[in-house]
Design a protein around this motif. Structure first.
Motif, PDB file in Angstrom:
ATOM      1  N   LEU A 168      46.304  35.566  40.165  1.00 26.73           N
ATOM      2  CA  LEU A 168      45.554  36.766  39.813  1.00 26.73           C
ATOM      3  C   LEU A 168      44.396  37.017  39.111  1.00 26.73           C
ATOM      4  O   LEU A 168      43.618  38.053  39.215  1.00 26.73           O
ATOM      5  CB  LEU A 168      46.716  37.279  38.504  1.00 26.73           C
ATOM      6  CG  LEU A 168      48.205  37.607  39.349  1.00 26.73           C
ATOM      7  CD1 LEU A 168      49.009  38.030  38.165  1.00 26.73           C
ATOM      8  CD2 LEU A 168      48.160  38.513  40.239  1.00 26.73           C
ATOM      9  N   LYS A 169      43.941  35.850  38.584  1.00 27.42           N
ATOM     10  CA  LYS A 169      42.659  35.775  37.907  1.00 27.42           C
ATOM     11  C   LYS A 169      41.481  35.784  39.005  1.00 27.42           C
ATOM     12  O   LYS A 169      40.535  36.438  39.057  1.00 27.42           O
ATOM     13  CB  LYS A 169      42.645  34.677  36.936  1.00 27.42           C
ATOM     14  CG  LYS A 169      41.240  34.497  36.292  1.00 27.42           C
ATOM     15  CD  LYS A 169      41.083  33.178  35.257  1.00 27.42           C
ATOM     16  CE  LYS A 169      39.838  32.804  35.232  1.00 27.42           C
ATOM     17  NZ  LYS A 169      38.968  32.319  36.688  1.00 27.42           N
ATOM     18  N   GLU A 170      41.467  35.009  39.849  1.00 23.20           N
ATOM     19  CA  GLU A 170      40.619  34.864  40.999  1.00 23.20           C
ATOM     20  C   GLU A 170      40.489  36.028  41.787  1.00 23.20           C
ATOM     21  O   GLU A 170      39.552  36.504  42.348  1.00 23.20           O
ATOM     22  CB  GLU A 170      40.899  33.750  42.007  1.00 23.20           C
ATOM     23  CG  GLU A 170      41.173  32.259  41.279  1.00 23.20           C
ATOM     24  CD  GLU A 170      39.770  31.740  40.683  1.00 23.20           C
ATOM     25  OE1 GLU A 170      38.848  32.223  40.814  1.00 23.20           O
ATOM     26  OE2 GLU A 170      39.727  30.731  40.049  1.00 23.20           O
ATOM     27  N   PHE A 171      41.805  36.744  41.925  1.00 18.96           N
ATOM     28  CA  PHE A 171      41.781  37.946  42.825  1.00 18.96           C
ATOM     29  C   PHE A 171      41.101  39.108  42.093  1.00 18.96           C
ATOM     30  O   PHE A 171      40.278  39.804  42.669  1.00 18.96           O
ATOM     31  CB  PHE A 171      43.224  38.420  43.197  1.00 18.96           C
ATOM     32  CG  PHE A 171      43.287  39.616  44.087  1.00 18.96           C
ATOM     33  CD1 PHE A 171      43.279  39.437  45.494  1.00 18.96           C
ATOM     34  CD2 PHE A 171      43.400  40.983  43.705  1.00 18.96           C
ATOM     35  CE1 PHE A 171      43.228  40.422  46.349  1.00 18.96           C
ATOM     36  CE2 PHE A 171      43.276  41.989  44.403  1.00 18.96           C
ATOM     37  CZ  PHE A 171      43.337  41.704  45.812  1.00 18.96           C
ATOM     38  N   GLU A 172      41.632  39.347  40.693  1.00 27.77           N
ATOM     39  CA  GLU A 172      40.639  40.350  40.128  1.00 27.77           C
ATOM     40  C   GLU A 172      39.061  40.190  39.955  1.00 27.77           C
ATOM     41  O   GLU A 172      38.681  41.209  40.118  1.00 27.77           O
ATOM     42  CB  GLU A 172      41.359  40.215  38.561  1.00 27.77           C
ATOM     43  CG  GLU A 172      40.862  41.405  37.700  1.00 27.77           C
ATOM     44  CD  GLU A 172      41.415  41.521  36.356  1.00 27.77           C
ATOM     45  OE1 GLU A 172      42.957  41.252  36.459  1.00 27.77           O
ATOM     46  OE2 GLU A 172      40.989  41.788  35.517  1.00 27.77           O
TER      47      GLU A 172
END
Ligand code: BTN
Length: 245
Positions: A168-172
């Motif tokens: 979720l962090k990398e995607f965001e």
């Protein structure tokens, strides 16, 4: 953000599309312990045993055209690869356009679907399926040859929560970069750096023809550039083809 968690559901992509159509906000996440009707690309089934995998879908609302939906797949592929590498140290690679590979076998697949009106996207659902703690010994023989799990690489169970948080962090990060710059250049750089496709011979299966070619590069938009047997360069857009190593 809205996170919906199910013990058992038919498909997180189906639920995510439903809540998106009903107005769910960007960033909503649907995650399940088990899917009874997990779906893969090209109408294939996606086996999703209970408690062992990461079966999740994100709801997005980018202002893009339907033809750009494949860009979201490239962003997701980059994010999942970085997350697996950073959390486990396993050398995850990307088989263009949507498979994440460990030791030449598939560990994750991505299924991007959209809701569109006329020429604008009303929502995108990006479904991510990762064989995290799946015991490969339980795979049928024909699946064993082509699929693996993170557990098989690490040697023991890994924290699914940690992987999900990193994804979720990398995607965001990568998605917001796309929204602000209108370019997926940053994600494509990651997809290139960890590509297991580039430099290799690929078989591109279209509805009416099969091409054997050399995978040469990715464009800034995430399309595959191939050199066909006549030596000509061609651009391949994901979603229309199946690519085999
Ligand atoms: C593929 O490689 O064919 C894509 C597989 C995508 C599987 C994920 S699991 C979560 C989400 N829900 C589904 O029904 N499919 C995707």
């Amino acid at each position: 953000r809205r996170i919906v968690h199910y013990d058992t559901i038919d498909s997180t992509n189906t639920v995510a599309k439903k809540i998106a159509a009903e107005g769910a906000e960007e960033g909503a996440v649907v995650i399940a312990e088990e899917q009874t009707g997990g779906r893969g690309r090209l109408g294939r089934q996606w086996v999703s045993p209970k408690g062992a995998g990461i079966w999740m879908s994100l709801v997005l609302r980018p202002s893009i055209e339907p033809a750009e939906a494949a860009k979201i797949t490239q962003i997701a592929a980059a994010a999942v690869t970085l997350a697996i590498r950073r959390v486990t140290g396993c050398e995850a690679g990307i088989k263009w356009p949507n498979d994440i590979i460990l030791h030449k076998k598939k560990v994750c697949g991505i299924l991007t679907e959209m809701g569109a009106e006329l020429n604008s996207v009303s929502y995108i659902v990006v479904g991510i399926g990762i064989n995290a703690n799946v015991d490969v010994a339980l795979f049928p023989e024909e699946v064993k040859r082509i699929a693996t799990s993170i557990k098989d690489c690490v040697g023991n169970n890994i924290s699914r929560k940690e992987i999900v948080l990193h994804i979720l962090k990398e995607f965001e990060d990568l998605y917001l970069d796309f929204i602000y710059t209108k370019s997926i250049k940053k994600s494509v750089e990651i997809c290139k750096a960890y590509s297991v496709t580039l430099g290799n011979t690929v078989k591109i299966i279209n509805r009416d023809q099969t091409i054997i070619a050399e995978a040469v590069d990715l464009t800034e938009e995430g399309e595959l550039i191939i050199r066909n047997q006549e030596g000509q360069m061609e651009k391949i857009i994901s979603g229309e083809v199946s690519v085999r190593g």
